[in-house]
Scaffold this motif. Structure first.
Motif, mmCIF file in Angstrom:
data_model
loop_
_atom_site.group_PDB
_atom_site.id
_atom_site.type_symbol
_atom_site.label_atom_id
_atom_site.label_comp_id
_atom_site.label_asym_id
_atom_site.label_seq_id
_atom_site.Cartn_x
_atom_site.Cartn_y
_atom_site.Cartn_z
ATOM 1 N N GLY A 112 144.166 -17.926 72.282
ATOM 2 C CA GLY A 112 143.342 -18.458 71.202
ATOM 3 C C GLY A 112 144.114 -18.646 69.913
ATOM 4 N N TRP A 113 143.532 -19.456 69.061
ATOM 5 C CA TRP A 113 144.027 -19.637 67.697
ATOM 6 C C TRP A 113 143.036 -19.006 66.733
ATOM 7 C CZ3 TRP A 113 148.743 -21.346 66.505
ATOM 8 C CH2 TRP A 113 149.442 -22.107 67.444
ATOM 9 N N TYR A 114 143.564 -18.246 65.799
ATOM 10 C CA TYR A 114 142.771 -17.646 64.735
ATOM 11 C C TYR A 114 143.379 -18.090 63.405
ATOM 12 C CZ TYR A 114 140.620 -14.474 68.151
ATOM 13 O OH TYR A 114 139.923 -13.966 69.212
ATOM 14 N N ARG A 115 142.609 -17.966 62.350
ATOM 15 C CA ARG A 115 143.152 -18.278 61.030
ATOM 16 C C ARG A 115 142.608 -17.312 59.992
ATOM 17 N NH1 ARG A 115 140.167 -24.128 59.852
ATOM 18 N NH2 ARG A 115 138.050 -23.318 59.500
ATOM 19 N N GLN A 116 143.390 -17.150 58.941
ATOM 20 C CA GLN A 116 142.978 -16.288 57.841
ATOM 21 C C GLN A 116 143.327 -16.967 56.531
ATOM 22 O OE1 GLN A 116 144.499 -12.271 57.969
ATOM 23 N NE2 GLN A 116 142.872 -11.549 56.604
ATOM 24 N N ALA A 117 142.306 -17.302 55.786
ATOM 25 C CA ALA A 117 142.489 -17.907 54.472
ATOM 26 C C ALA A 117 142.607 -16.803 53.430
ATOM 27 C CB ALA A 117 141.301 -18.814 54.155
ATOM 28 N N PRO A 118 143.211 -17.103 52.291
ATOM 29 C CA PRO A 118 143.358 -16.082 51.235
ATOM 30 C C PRO A 118 142.015 -15.476 50.848
ATOM 31 C CG PRO A 118 144.687 -18.008 50.729
ATOM 32 C CD PRO A 118 143.849 -18.372 51.911
ATOM 33 N N GLY A 119 141.964 -14.165 50.850
ATOM 34 C CA GLY A 119 140.746 -13.472 50.453
ATOM 35 C C GLY A 119 139.651 -13.437 51.493
ATOM 36 N N LYS A 120 139.932 -13.956 52.688
ATOM 37 C CA LYS A 120 138.916 -13.996 53.738
ATOM 38 C C LYS A 120 139.388 -13.232 54.971
ATOM 39 C CE LYS A 120 136.726 -18.333 52.353
ATOM 40 N NZ LYS A 120 136.237 -19.656 52.818
ATOM 41 N N GLU A 121 138.438 -12.931 55.842
ATOM 42 C CA GLU A 121 138.778 -12.256 57.087
ATOM 43 C C GLU A 121 139.323 -13.258 58.110
ATOM 44 O OE1 GLU A 121 135.505 -8.591 56.928
ATOM 45 O OE2 GLU A 121 135.425 -10.102 58.515
ATOM 46 N N ARG A 122 140.084 -12.733 59.051
ATOM 47 C CA ARG A 122 140.590 -13.574 60.126
ATOM 48 C C ARG A 122 139.423 -14.034 60.990
ATOM 49 N NH1 ARG A 122 145.850 -11.584 63.382
ATOM 50 N NH2 ARG A 122 146.434 -11.310 61.198
ATOM 51 N N GLU A 123 139.436 -15.309 61.378
ATOM 52 C CA GLU A 123 138.353 -15.865 62.179
ATOM 53 C C GLU A 123 138.887 -16.651 63.357
ATOM 54 O OE1 GLU A 123 136.072 -18.685 59.918
ATOM 55 O OE2 GLU A 123 137.777 -20.011 59.557
ATOM 56 N N TYR B 208 147.167 -17.988 63.419
ATOM 57 C CA TYR B 208 147.771 -17.023 64.327
ATOM 58 C C TYR B 208 147.460 -17.364 65.773
ATOM 59 C CZ TYR B 208 148.225 -14.072 60.160
ATOM 60 O OH TYR B 208 148.550 -13.572 58.931
ATOM 61 N N CYS B 209 148.453 -17.156 66.606
ATOM 62 C CA CYS B 209 148.319 -17.317 68.044
ATOM 63 C C CYS B 209 147.987 -15.967 68.667
ATOM 64 C CB CYS B 209 149.649 -17.855 68.577
ATOM 65 S SG CYS B 209 149.827 -17.853 70.349
ATOM 66 N N ASN B 210 147.110 -15.974 69.645
ATOM 67 C CA ASN B 210 146.686 -14.757 70.321
ATOM 68 C C ASN B 210 146.688 -14.995 71.822
ATOM 69 O OD1 ASN B 210 144.084 -13.520 71.710
ATOM 70 N ND2 ASN B 210 144.693 -12.077 70.124
ATOM 71 N N GLY B 211 147.165 -14.012 72.565
ATOM 72 C CA GLY B 211 147.166 -14.165 74.011
ATOM 73 C C GLY B 211 146.989 -12.825 74.714
ATOM 74 N N ASN B 212 146.289 -12.850 75.846
ATOM 75 C CA ASN B 212 146.121 -11.665 76.683
ATOM 76 C C ASN B 212 147.104 -11.771 77.842
ATOM 77 O OD1 ASN B 212 143.636 -10.153 75.567
ATOM 78 N ND2 ASN B 212 143.031 -12.285 75.588
ATOM 79 N N ILE B 213 148.089 -10.873 77.851
ATOM 80 C CA ILE B 213 149.246 -11.038 78.726
ATOM 81 C C ILE B 213 149.488 -9.790 79.567
ATOM 82 C CG2 ILE B 213 151.740 -11.454 78.766
ATOM 83 C CD1 ILE B 213 151.350 -12.998 76.114
ATOM 84 N N ALA B 214 149.749 -10.001 80.841
ATOM 85 C CA ALA B 214 150.159 -8.919 81.734
ATOM 86 C C ALA B 214 151.652 -9.088 82.028
ATOM 87 C CB ALA B 214 149.364 -8.968 83.026
ATOM 88 N N THR B 215 152.390 -7.996 81.984
ATOM 89 C CA THR B 215 153.840 -8.075 82.175
ATOM 90 C C THR B 215 154.280 -7.818 83.613
ATOM 91 O OG1 THR B 215 154.032 -5.773 81.479
ATOM 92 C CG2 THR B 215 154.337 -7.471 79.787
#
Length: 121
Positions: A35-46, A94-101
């Motif tokens: 997934g892609w998330y973003r965080q603007a100044p003064g705000k929570e990551r969404e 931000y990039c997010n990933g659920n990864i198994a090694t």
């Protein structure tokens, strides 16, 4: 062992387009949802957008019809095509990933360092 690296951020004018990339590297056996998330100044990551291994997608209402998430499973890479951008899209993405090694390991959530996107004339 596992790294997510975003690229493609920068300055873009309102109404313009930008394409973000997220490359996963390291000891990767399997990647499930990303997934892609973003965080603007003064705000929570969404959450901006999310994609499963099979290609099912979810979008935040604020970006529906303007952003498109995709992935190339063979390259362990995810993309975010951003069209008709608005000043309110300005944020660190931000990039997010659920990864198994390995085949025996559970999926662990990883985050990239983020890439800045500024929408301004």
């Amino acid at each position: 062992q596992v790294q997510l690296a975003e690229s493609g951020g920068g300055l873009v004018q309102p109404g313009g387009s930008l394409r973000l990339s997220c490359a996963a590297s390291g000891s990767i056996f399997s990647i499930s949802a990303m997934g892609w998330y973003r965080q603007a100044p003064g705000k929570e990551r969404e959450l901006v957008a999310r994609i499963t291994t099979g290609g099912s997608t979810t979008y935040a209402d604020s970006v529906k019809g303007r952003f498109t998430i995709s992935r190339d499973n063979a390259k362990n890479t995810m993309y975010l095509q951003m069209n008709s951008v608005k000043p309110e899209d300005t944020a660190v993405y931000y990039c997010n990933g659920n990864i198994a090694t390995s085949i025996l390991s559970r999926y662990v959530e990883y985050w990239g360092q983020g890439t800045h996107v500024t929408v301004s004339s």
